[in-house]
Each structure stands twice: as structure tokens, then as C-alpha cells.
Scaffold this motif. Structure first.
Motif, PDB file in Angstrom:
ATOM      1  N   GLY A   1      72.782  49.781  76.051  1.00 27.75           N
ATOM      2  CA  GLY A   1      73.482  48.524  76.266  1.00 27.75           C
ATOM      3  C   GLY A   1      74.550  48.348  75.205  1.00 27.75           C
ATOM      4  N   VAL A   2      75.443  47.384  75.422  1.00 28.42           N
ATOM      5  CA  VAL A   2      76.485  47.113  74.430  1.00 28.42           C
ATOM      6  C   VAL A   2      75.821  46.517  73.197  1.00 28.42           C
ATOM      7  CG1 VAL A   2      78.601  45.842  73.949  1.00 28.42           C
ATOM      8  CG2 VAL A   2      78.175  46.737  76.246  1.00 28.42           C
ATOM      9  N   PRO A   3      75.968  47.141  72.026  1.00 32.48           N
ATOM     10  CA  PRO A   3      75.243  46.648  70.843  1.00 32.48           C
ATOM     11  C   PRO A   3      75.795  45.318  70.334  1.00 32.48           C
ATOM     12  CG  PRO A   3      76.724  48.436  70.245  1.00 32.48           C
ATOM     13  CD  PRO A   3      76.771  48.339  71.730  1.00 32.48           C
ATOM     14  N   PHE A   4      74.930  44.555  69.693  1.00 29.98           N
ATOM     15  CA  PHE A   4      75.351  43.346  68.983  1.00 29.98           C
ATOM     16  C   PHE A   4      75.779  43.755  67.576  1.00 29.98           C
ATOM     17  CE2 PHE A   4      72.004  41.803  71.927  1.00 29.98           C
ATOM     18  CZ  PHE A   4      72.803  41.007  72.731  1.00 29.98           C
ATOM     19  N   VAL A   5      76.969  43.327  67.155  1.00 26.49           N
ATOM     20  CA  VAL A   5      77.539  43.770  65.879  1.00 26.49           C
ATOM     21  C   VAL A   5      77.977  42.564  65.065  1.00 26.49           C
ATOM     22  CG1 VAL A   5      79.317  45.185  64.778  1.00 26.49           C
ATOM     23  CG2 VAL A   5      78.353  45.897  66.971  1.00 26.49           C
ATOM     24  N   SER A   6      77.704  42.593  63.777  1.00 29.44           N
ATOM     25  CA  SER A   6      78.213  41.591  62.834  1.00 29.44           C
ATOM     26  C   SER A   6      78.601  42.296  61.548  1.00 29.44           C
ATOM     27  CB  SER A   6      77.170  40.505  62.558  1.00 29.44           C
ATOM     28  OG  SER A   6      76.018  41.067  61.956  1.00 29.44           O
ATOM     29  N   CYS A   7      79.611  41.759  60.872  1.00 28.81           N
ATOM     30  CA  CYS A   7      80.101  42.364  59.632  1.00 28.81           C
ATOM     31  C   CYS A   7      80.093  41.342  58.516  1.00 28.81           C
ATOM     32  CB  CYS A   7      81.509  42.924  59.830  1.00 28.81           C
ATOM     33  SG  CYS A   7      81.608  44.245  61.058  1.00 28.81           S
ATOM     34  N   ARG A   8      79.911  41.831  57.304  1.00 27.23           N
ATOM     35  CA  ARG A   8      79.831  40.965  56.123  1.00 27.23           C
ATOM     36  C   ARG A   8      80.342  41.707  54.905  1.00 27.23           C
ATOM     37  NH1 ARG A   8      75.421  40.780  52.225  1.00 27.23           N
ATOM     38  NH2 ARG A   8      75.803  39.041  50.812  1.00 27.23           N
ATOM     39  N   ALA A   9      81.072  40.976  54.064  1.00 27.09           N
ATOM     40  CA  ALA A   9      81.551  41.535  52.801  1.00 27.09           C
ATOM     41  C   ALA A   9      80.892  40.780  51.654  1.00 27.09           C
ATOM     42  CB  ALA A   9      83.072  41.421  52.700  1.00 27.09           C
ATOM     43  N   SER A  10      80.176  41.484  50.805  1.00 32.62           N
ATOM     44  CA  SER A  10      79.558  40.846  49.642  1.00 32.62           C
ATOM     45  C   SER A  10      80.498  40.819  48.449  1.00 32.62           C
ATOM     46  CB  SER A  10      78.266  41.574  49.261  1.00 32.62           C
ATOM     47  OG  SER A  10      78.538  42.926  48.955  1.00 32.62           O
ATOM     48  N   ASP A  11      81.645  41.483  48.564  1.00 33.48           N
ATOM     49  CA  ASP A  11      82.703  41.447  47.548  1.00 33.48           C
ATOM     50  C   ASP A  11      84.013  41.757  48.242  1.00 33.48           C
ATOM     51  OD1 ASP A  11      83.178  44.389  47.541  1.00 33.48           O
ATOM     52  OD2 ASP A  11      81.149  44.430  46.710  1.00 33.48           O
ATOM     53  N   TYR A  12      85.115  41.825  47.471  1.00 35.03           N
ATOM     54  CA  TYR A  12      86.424  42.076  48.049  1.00 35.03           C
ATOM     55  C   TYR A  12      86.817  43.552  48.016  1.00 35.03           C
ATOM     56  CZ  TYR A  12      87.469  37.134  48.464  1.00 35.03           C
ATOM     57  OH  TYR A  12      87.472  35.825  48.842  1.00 35.03           O
ATOM     58  N   GLU A  13      85.862  44.420  47.766  1.00 31.29           N
ATOM     59  CA  GLU A  13      86.168  45.845  47.674  1.00 31.29           C
ATOM     60  C   GLU A  13      85.512  46.668  48.776  1.00 31.29           C
ATOM     61  OE1 GLU A  13      84.846  46.824  43.772  1.00 31.29           O
ATOM     62  OE2 GLU A  13      86.571  45.922  42.786  1.00 31.29           O
ATOM     63  N   ASN A  14      84.448  46.138  49.369  1.00 29.84           N
ATOM     64  CA  ASN A  14      83.727  46.859  50.417  1.00 29.84           C
ATOM     65  C   ASN A  14      83.211  45.853  51.440  1.00 29.84           C
ATOM     66  OD1 ASN A  14      83.430  49.500  48.665  1.00 29.84           O
ATOM     67  ND2 ASN A  14      82.565  47.847  47.418  1.00 29.84           N
ATOM     68  N   PHE A  15      82.995  46.323  52.646  1.00 31.87           N
ATOM     69  CA  PHE A  15      82.292  45.478  53.609  1.00 31.87           C
ATOM     70  C   PHE A  15      81.405  46.353  54.479  1.00 31.87           C
ATOM     71  CE2 PHE A  15      86.062  46.624  56.072  1.00 31.87           C
ATOM     72  CZ  PHE A  15      85.575  46.818  57.365  1.00 31.87           C
ATOM     73  N   SER A  16      80.390  45.733  55.055  1.00 31.87           N
ATOM     74  CA  SER A  16      79.402  46.442  55.862  1.00 31.87           C
ATOM     75  C   SER A  16      79.271  45.788  57.224  1.00 31.87           C
ATOM     76  CB  SER A  16      78.036  46.449  55.162  1.00 31.87           C
ATOM     77  OG  SER A  16      78.109  47.101  53.911  1.00 31.87           O
ATOM     78  N   CYS A  17      78.933  46.588  58.200  1.00 28.29           N
ATOM     79  CA  CYS A  17      78.646  46.094  59.545  1.00 28.29           C
ATOM     80  C   CYS A  17      77.230  46.507  59.935  1.00 28.29           C
ATOM     81  CB  CYS A  17      79.641  46.649  60.566  1.00 28.29           C
ATOM     82  SG  CYS A  17      81.337  46.056  60.337  1.00 28.29           S
ATOM     83  N   SER A  18      76.542  45.628  60.594  1.00 27.66           N
ATOM     84  CA  SER A  18      75.183  45.920  61.074  1.00 27.66           C
ATOM     85  C   SER A  18      75.135  45.681  62.571  1.00 27.66           C
ATOM     86  CB  SER A  18      74.163  45.045  60.347  1.00 27.66           C
ATOM     87  OG  SER A  18      74.433  43.673  60.581  1.00 27.66           O
ATOM     88  N   TRP A  19      74.179  46.296  63.225  1.00 22.13           N
ATOM     89  CA  TRP A  19      74.092  46.194  64.678  1.00 22.13           C
ATOM     90  C   TRP A  19      72.643  46.283  65.139  1.00 22.13           C
ATOM     91  CZ3 TRP A  19      76.258  50.222  61.958  1.00 22.13           C
ATOM     92  CH2 TRP A  19      75.522  51.414  61.944  1.00 22.13           C
ATOM     93  N   THR A  20      72.421  45.779  66.312  1.00 26.06           N
ATOM     94  CA  THR A  20      71.134  45.918  67.002  1.00 26.06           C
ATOM     95  C   THR A  20      71.416  46.226  68.463  1.00 26.06           C
ATOM     96  OG1 THR A  20      71.044  43.536  67.427  1.00 26.06           O
ATOM     97  CG2 THR A  20      69.895  44.343  65.465  1.00 26.06           C
ATOM     98  N   SER A  21      70.507  46.944  69.086  1.00 25.93           N
ATOM     99  CA  SER A  21      70.674  47.298  70.490  1.00 25.93           C
ATOM    100  C   SER A  21      70.384  46.096  71.373  1.00 25.93           C
ATOM    101  CB  SER A  21      69.749  48.459  70.848  1.00 25.93           C
ATOM    102  OG  SER A  21      69.878  48.798  72.218  1.00 25.93           O
ATOM    103  N   SER A  22      71.129  45.988  72.451  1.00 22.94           N
ATOM    104  CA  SER A  22      70.905  44.887  73.395  1.00 22.94           C
ATOM    105  C   SER A  22      69.920  45.256  74.492  1.00 22.94           C
ATOM    106  CB  SER A  22      72.238  44.468  74.027  1.00 22.94           C
ATOM    107  OG  SER A  22      72.815  45.554  74.745  1.00 22.94           O
ATOM    108  N   VAL A  23      69.523  46.528  74.551  1.00 27.76           N
ATOM    109  CA  VAL A  23      68.609  47.002  75.594  1.00 27.76           C
ATOM    110  C   VAL A  23      67.553  47.894  74.955  1.00 27.76           C
ATOM    111  CG1 VAL A  23      68.389  48.384  77.709  1.00 27.76           C
ATOM    112  CG2 VAL A  23      70.389  46.908  77.388  1.00 27.76           C
TER     113      VAL A  23
END
Length: 401
Positions: A113-135
């Protein structure tokens, strides 16, 4: 996922599709030899590899001749219509003499399925994205994670095997925007999610660290609170944080909240003698992004009020004295002093009132005696006057003249 993808967005999709197709094309790429994957609810065909063309074969499931209901053998292959989870298992095909020709383990599941995705930056030098499966696919799954920035640069969002479901873009540009492509792949196919992010929108600091709460001497309603910047935040003067402090007595449910730009704060409305719980969170100084999660709790109790403390000490001393007055099992030659200041005062007041009534009674008796004596004196004077008057009346008029 169908959408119009202009320009370099297509490049990202083609790159992910190529990587996904390579995974699907390699037979042992999923790490399970002798396994065939099929889609739940669709027809599945199992081929008998190694069987001579046109020769009859026999199919067995888990070594038994019984096959799932509705299955059929077509040109040496076993066809399972509308396969369900009950159809999974190990199948084998055999020649006319019963010799084993081929064995395969069937696993069934769903397309990604199309994954659920969200992104977050804990500082101004790097950022991370996390995801979970929708199916829930019931099949092994992997993810291909790429990005493209506004300058057209395409790169990989790096995944850490120790942190599944997360990828990180290092050395990101604060004023830049990024298009993320998270592609979910399993043995049946792949789907993807495109997500546009900007650093200003996804910045969310880690919680502040080193939270310390201390009572202030001689200040029964005050607590001193201090903390430090999160270690993940860059140590640069133009990237500042502001903070939000929440606190409450442990016996209460509602929080009081204070905002500050400092690394310490004095709570001025704490409850004397009650333990308080305190937490702090952080946000970009220019109000970009979101507040961090709350820090771990810290607790402290303000000093007690001096008057309250003195009163409690007096009560404690009185209790100790009352305990000391209880009879002891051992003889004590010293007399017990049972005097009490309040008792002495009460005795003195009682004596004063008694003396007042005694004096009042004496005064009243004295007045009554005086009035009686006065009346008695008047009674004695009255007869003498009458005798004199009678005597004058009895004298002759000549004598009177």
C-alpha cells in the motif's frame, strides 16, 4: 500511485522503479530459496521445474495427495484458484514412478500500500523521515528512499539498519525545500509516496536536557529551575531556542505554563511544603516548526513557611511534653511539673472574678447597714420633737407671752 510528476520528479520515480524491479527480478533477492510468492484472492500457478515436457506429474501438499479444493493440474503445473491463507504450504511434484521432481513453499500476501510518511528535523543540519505501511501484506518488505532538492540534486535518504522505518538526509540546507520519495517494495510489486518538505515547517527540537529544580532558602513559594540546550541542537548563536515550562503540585492535575528565552526560571507561585513536578520543552526562537516533546520530569519541594514551621515545632514540642508526662514504669524521684501557662492564667482570672464578687457583696452589705442605721437614727429624733411640742402646747398663754 497515479499523479502528474513534472521534471525531475519523474527521475526519482524512475530511479525507485528501477531499483524495485531489480529486486523483483532477482530470484533469491528476498533471501528465501525455494519460495514462491502469490497474491491473496487471485489464481496462483505452481510450475514443476525439471519435469519432462508433456510427461504426467503428480502434485502433493506436505507429502499428502490431498490438494486444496478447486485446484487443477494443467500441463504439469498446479493451479490454485482464488488462493487464500489456507492454501499456503509446501508443495511437491513427482514423476510417474513417484520420484521427487521439484518442491516449492507457497507464501501469499498483498501488494504494497502507499506508505504513510512524516519528516522531522531536530536541528538545522539534518532531517529524518519515518514511514509505516498502510497495508498488512504478510510478505517481506523493503523500502527505497530518495530525495531531490530545489537545485535538482537527487540523492539517497540513508537508512540505518538499527533504526528500521527511518532515513536521514545529512547536511541539509535550511532555506531549501525537498521532495521525498518513499517506495515500498515486496515480492509482488511496489508503490511510492512523494512528500514535499521545507526545513522551516518540519523543525522540531529534541527536548531540553539536564533539568534541575531546587527550592530557594527562605522563599516558601519559590523554586529555581534550570536546564540546558538539547545536545543535538547546533551550538551557533544565530540558531536560538525559546522554552516553555510547565509545573504543578503532584496532588493537582492542572498545569501552570510559563514561556522564557532563558536557561533558567524562578517559579514564584509554588505551594509551600508541597512537592512539585516540572517539565520543559523547546521551540525555534523565530517560532518555526513545532514544540519539542516534554523533557523528563524533575521534582522538588519549596521550603515551608516560617510561621507554619514554628507552629508545627510548637505542636511537636507539646506532643513530646505530653508523652513525657505519661507514667513511667520506673520510679522517678523528681516531681512532675504539670503547670501550664494557660491553666495559670485561667486560675488567676477565676480568682479575680471571685474577688470582685466578694468585694461587691461586702460593699452591698455595708451600704445596707448604713441605710438601716440612718433610718434608726431618724426614728429616735422624732419622739423628742413631739414631746417638746406637746409641752409647749400645755403651757398657759400668759407664760407664753
Amino acid at each position: 500511485m497515479r499523479s502528474s510528476i513534472p521534471g525531475l520528479g519523474r527521475v526519482m520515480v524512475f530511479l525507485a522503479a528501477a531499483l524495485a524491479s531489480a529486486s523483483l527480478a532477482v530470484p533469491g533477492s528476498w533471501g528465501e530459496e525455494g519460495v514462491q510468492y502469490g497474491q491473496l484472492g487471485s489464481d496462483v500457478t505452481l510450475s514443476c521445474a525439471g519435469a519432462p515436457a508433456g510427461s504426467p506429474v503428480q502434485w502433493r501438499r506436505a507429502g499428502a495427495a490431498a490438494l486444496p479444493e478447486g485446484s487443477a493440474i494443467q500441463q504439469g503445473a498446479l493451479v490454485l484458484p482464488s488462493a487464500s491463507l489456507a492454501s499456503m504450504g509446501t508443495y511437491s511434484c513427482h514423476g510417474e514412478d513417484g520420484g521427487l521432481l521439484h518442491a516449492v513453499s507457497l507464501r501469499l500476501g498483498h501488494l504494497p500500500g502507499v506508505p504513510f510518511v512524516s519528516c522531522r528535523a531536530s536541528d538545522y543540519e539534518n532531517f529524518s523521515c519515518s514511514w509505516t505501511s498502510s497495508v498488512e501484506t504478510f510478505l517481506p518488505t523493503r523500502y527505497i528512499t530518495t530525495y531531490r532538492n530545489k537545485n535538482g540534486h537527487v540523492g539517497l535518504c540513508l537508512q540505518d539498519p538499527s533504526r528500521p522505518g527511518i532515513c536521514t538526509v545529512h547536511r541539509s540546507e535550511f532555506w531549501s525545500s525537498y521532495r521525498m520519495n518513499i517506495t515500498e517494495v515486496n515480492p509482488l510489486g511496489f508503490t511510492y509516496r512523494l512528500l514535499d518538505v521545507t526545513m522551516q515547517a518540519i523543525i522540531k527540537p529534541d527536548p531540553p536536557e539536564g533539568l534541575v529544580v531546587e527550592p530557594i532558602p527562605l522563599a516558601p513559594r519559590r523554586l529555581h529551575v534550570s536546564w540546558k540546550y538539547p545536545s543535538s541542537w547546533p551550538k551557533e548563536p544565530h540558531f536560538q531556542l525559546r522554552f516553555r515550562l510547565q509545573y504543578r503540585p503532584v496532588i493537582h492535575r492542572s498545569w501552570s505554563v510559563v514561556e522564557t528565552v532563558n536557561l533558567s526560571e524562578v517559579i514564584t507561585d509554588a505551594f509551600a511544603g508541597l512537592e512539585h513536578v516540572v517539565q520543559v520543552s523547546a521551540k525555534d526562537f523565530l517560532d518555526a516548526g513545532n514544540w519539542s516533546e516534554w523533557s523528563a520530569e524533575a521534582r522538588a519541594t519549596p521550603v515551608r513557611d516560617l510561621a507554619t514551621t514554628a507552629s508545627e515545632e510548637t505542636t511537636t514540642e507539646a506532643r513530646l511534653e505530653s508523652l513525657a508526662e505519661e507514667p513511667s514504669q520506673a520510679p522517678n524521684p523528681e516531681p512532675i511539673n504539670r503547670s501550664d501557662p494557660l491553666e495559670k492564667m485561667a486560675v488567676l482570672v477565676s480568682l479575680g472574678i471571685f474577688a470582685f464578687f466578694v468585694l461587691a457583696a461586702v460593699l452591698i452589705i455595708t451600704i445596707l447597714i448604713w441605710l438601716r442605721m440612718r433610718k434608726h437614727g431618724k426614728d429616735k429624733t422624732k419622739p423628742n420633737f413631739l414631746v417638746a411640742a406637746t409641752h409647749l402646747k400645755a403651757l398657759p398663754k400668759a407664760q407664753i407671752l
